[in-house]
Design a protein around this motif. Structure first.
Motif, PDB file in Angstrom:
ATOM      1  N   ILE A  81      -7.349   6.091 -10.545  1.00 24.70           N
ATOM      2  CA  ILE A  81      -7.067   4.734 -10.066  1.00 24.70           C
ATOM      3  C   ILE A  81      -6.632   4.754  -8.602  1.00 24.70           C
ATOM      4  O   ILE A  81      -7.058   3.910  -7.802  1.00 24.70           O
ATOM      5  N   LEU A  82      -5.785   5.718  -8.233  1.00 30.01           N
ATOM      6  CA  LEU A  82      -5.367   5.834  -6.839  1.00 30.01           C
ATOM      7  C   LEU A  82      -6.561   6.137  -5.941  1.00 30.01           C
ATOM      8  O   LEU A  82      -6.648   5.629  -4.806  1.00 30.01           O
ATOM      9  N   LEU A 137      -6.579  -3.078 -10.869  1.00 29.88           N
ATOM     10  CA  LEU A 137      -6.225  -1.683 -10.610  1.00 29.88           C
ATOM     11  C   LEU A 137      -4.729  -1.527 -10.348  1.00 29.88           C
ATOM     12  O   LEU A 137      -4.116  -0.556 -10.807  1.00 29.88           O
ATOM     13  N   ILE A 138      -4.131  -2.483  -9.645  1.00 26.77           N
ATOM     14  CA  ILE A 138      -2.685  -2.446  -9.424  1.00 26.77           C
ATOM     15  C   ILE A 138      -1.957  -2.510 -10.761  1.00 26.77           C
ATOM     16  O   ILE A 138      -1.003  -1.759 -11.018  1.00 26.77           O
ATOM     17  N   ILE A 155       0.836  -1.207   0.000  1.00 25.22           N
ATOM     18  CA  ILE A 155       0.000   0.000   0.000  1.00 25.22           C
ATOM     19  C   ILE A 155       0.870   1.257   0.000  1.00 25.22           C
ATOM     20  O   ILE A 155       0.628   2.203  -0.767  1.00 25.22           O
ATOM     21  N   SER A 156       1.909   1.285   0.839  1.00 26.97           N
ATOM     22  CA  SER A 156       2.748   2.485   0.943  1.00 26.97           C
ATOM     23  C   SER A 156       3.509   2.755  -0.346  1.00 26.97           C
ATOM     24  O   SER A 156       3.630   3.913  -0.775  1.00 26.97           O
ATOM     25  N   ILE A 157       3.998   1.704  -1.002  1.00 27.58           N
ATOM     26  CA  ILE A 157       4.754   1.902  -2.247  1.00 27.58           C
ATOM     27  C   ILE A 157       3.816   2.304  -3.382  1.00 27.58           C
ATOM     28  O   ILE A 157       4.197   3.086  -4.268  1.00 27.58           O
ATOM     29  N   ILE A 158       2.578   1.803  -3.372  1.00 26.43           N
ATOM     30  CA  ILE A 158       1.579   2.244  -4.351  1.00 26.43           C
ATOM     31  C   ILE A 158       1.403   3.762  -4.257  1.00 26.43           C
ATOM     32  O   ILE A 158       1.429   4.478  -5.266  1.00 26.43           O
ATOM     33  N   TYR A 159       1.239   4.259  -3.030  1.00 23.57           N
ATOM     34  CA  TYR A 159       1.056   5.700  -2.837  1.00 23.57           C
ATOM     35  C   TYR A 159       2.324   6.472  -3.192  1.00 23.57           C
ATOM     36  O   TYR A 159       2.265   7.551  -3.804  1.00 23.57           O
ATOM     37  N   LYS A 160       3.474   5.923  -2.823  1.00 21.32           N
ATOM     38  CA  LYS A 160       4.737   6.601  -3.095  1.00 21.32           C
ATOM     39  C   LYS A 160       4.906   6.843  -4.591  1.00 21.32           C
ATOM     40  O   LYS A 160       5.189   7.976  -5.017  1.00 21.32           O
ATOM     41  N   ALA A 180     -10.401   4.346  -1.873  1.00 22.72           N
ATOM     42  CA  ALA A 180     -11.774   4.037  -1.452  1.00 22.72           C
ATOM     43  C   ALA A 180     -11.873   2.616  -0.908  1.00 22.72           C
ATOM     44  O   ALA A 180     -12.482   2.379   0.147  1.00 22.72           O
ATOM     45  N   VAL A 181     -11.249   1.676  -1.612  1.00 17.64           N
ATOM     46  CA  VAL A 181     -11.371   0.281  -1.171  1.00 17.64           C
ATOM     47  C   VAL A 181     -10.487   0.001   0.038  1.00 17.64           C
ATOM     48  O   VAL A 181     -10.801  -0.867   0.865  1.00 17.64           O
ATOM     49  N   PHE A 182      -9.391   0.748   0.207  1.00 15.05           N
ATOM     50  CA  PHE A 182      -8.571   0.597   1.415  1.00 15.05           C
ATOM     51  C   PHE A 182      -9.343   1.076   2.643  1.00 15.05           C
ATOM     52  O   PHE A 182      -9.205   0.506   3.735  1.00 15.05           O
TER      53      PHE A 182
END
Length: 443
Positions: free
Chosen positions: A396-397, A425-426, A370-375, A402-404
């Motif tokens: 997409i983010l 989505l990933i 999750i953190s690397i997705i946001y980064k 929303a789902v997190f």
């Protein structure tokens, strides 16, 4: 020699015609249609993997999950077969690949060490096939045009699903008593679920899709496209509203906040007070449903507290490796720890569920992902120069955000269809990561 070759060209179509003619007269029409359409789909996939990917995304909500799983496996092996004679890049060769690989290792170990390895195997297959589909998508969707087509297919099929949910509401489809505390929610006749078997699962699917529809609306330059995506956005939001999923609504709110924050933050000055002003004018059923969030006596809320406490007790005794991947090991463990006669299949919280299945190490891997997705997404949003890519990345983010948030109230890794959607989505984010460094294409 040439005439002989031309004659041979007709052998295969004639043979196939005879076979399908025989099947048409021997099988019920519904089964024949399923086989025929399946054959056409396979041929189209072999012709172009991109077509197969789009068909998989489009058909996913409507196919039985076993059929959908088999189709995804077929696409994977078709791509591997076609890729034997060309170079295949596994992922993006960026840091974002590391938590995906670690997640795969974690779920495999969790299956091996499971208290019910056979029961865990089912969920392992769902996860591995979905993650394999990430590999297929990022190696075939290599242009903004291809990505735009796939996103459009994604939004259209979600809109059809949502429309079916609206139809369920109009026809007054009956719902199970387990989905709603009717005493605390008077006036709600039904909670729609479309083709997803459960309103909360439909909500998870829609909150991952709505921001993408908004992003396509935002990016559209032609009037007719803006009208189309405005319509899909309205339909998707209507479907979400009719699920009466409080977790879904909360997740959607956070998702939209993230989208506006990274696209046009000045709108927050208007939308935040506007949202508060609109609240009193919402339909009574929706307003009461929102207010019921703080009602601890609500059966849905109170049952979740009970499930979470029991899950925490299981984690305390199995914090190193967990009880094993999937719903079957959790159910078996829950039976021994709970005083309640009703047995649950998951913790109704993705983070607790991950910890109870894979131990603390598995939860750390999930947080790394999750953190690397946001980064990487935020890096693209801040430093990226392509406006189209930045808006789609925001969409997409926002869907993932929303789902997190919804994951605090449900387990997104319980149903195969939400597992597939999440990893799709990933994969779309990974595609955008590649495009941001290589594409100057105009949509």
């Amino acid at each position: 020699m040439t005439e002989s070759f031309k004659r041979k060209e007709f052998i295969l179509p004639i043979t196939m015609g005879i076979c399908f003619g025989f099947l048409y007269f021997k099988l019920p029409l519904s089964i024949f249609a399923f086989i025929f359409l399946g054959f056409i789909t396979m041929i189209a996939t072999l012709y172009s993997i991109k077509i197969g990917i789009c068909l998989s995304v489009f058909l996913m909500p409507y196919l039985p999950f076993t059929v959908d799983l088999l189709f995804m496996i077929f696409i994977l092996f078709s791509y591997i077969f076609k890729g034997i004679f060309r170079k295949i890049d596994p992922f993006t060769k960026e840091t974002v690949d590391i938590p995906i690989v670690l997640f795969v290792i974690a779920i495999i170990i969790s299956t091996i060490t499971s208290i019910d390895p056979k029961g865990s195997l089912r969920d392992l297959v769902f996860q591995l096939v979905s993650i394999s589909f990430v590999f297929v998508i990022i190696n075939n969707i290599k242009s903004k045009k291809d990505l735009n087509i796939l996103l459009t297919v994604f939004v259209i099929t979600a809109s059809i699903s949502s429309l079916y949910g609206v139809y369920q509401y109009i026809t007054g489809l009956k719902m199970t008593d387990m989905w709603l505390d009717k005493a605390g929610n008077p006036g709600i006749v039904t909670r729609v679920f479309s083709v997803f078997d459960n309103p909360n699962v439909l909500a998870e699917y829609l909150i991952m899709t709505i921001p993408i529809s908004i992003a396509l609306l935002w990016n559209s330059k032609k009037v007719y496209k803006k009208i189309i995506f405005l319509f899909t956005t309205i339909i998707l939001i209507t479907g979400l509203a009719l699920t009466y999923s409080r977790g879904g609504w909360l997740g959607f709110t956070f998702g939209i906040f993230i989208f506006i924050l990274f696209t046009k933050k000045r709108l927050l000055l208007i939308l935040l007070p506007l949202g508060l002003l609109i609240l009193p004018f919402l339909p009574v059923t929706i307003l009461n449903r929102i207010l019921s969030i703080k009602d601890i006596a609500d059966s849905s809320t109170s049952s979740r507290f009970g499930i979470w406490l029991t899950t925490i007790n299981i984690i305390k005794d199995n914090w190193i490796a967990g009880v094993g991947l999937g719903s079957n090991p959790f159910r078996n463990a829950y039976r021994h720890y709970s005083r309640n006669s009703f047995i649950y299949y998951h913790a109704h919280n993705t983070y607790l569920q991950t910890a109870v299945e894979m131990g603390i190490a598995g939860l750390i891997v999930l947080f790394m992902l999750i953190s690397i997705i946001y980064k990487y997404s935020i890096k693209q949003l801040i430093k990226g120069k392509d406006k189209w890519i930045k808006v789609i990345t925001s969409g997409i983010l926002s869907g993932l955000t929303a789902v997190f948030i919804h994951s605090f109230f449900d387990n997104i890794f319980f149903m195969p269809k939400t597992i597939i959607t999440f990893w799709t989505l990933i994969s779309l984010l990974l595609v955008l990561l590649r495009l941001s460094t290589s594409s100057n294409e105009v949509i």
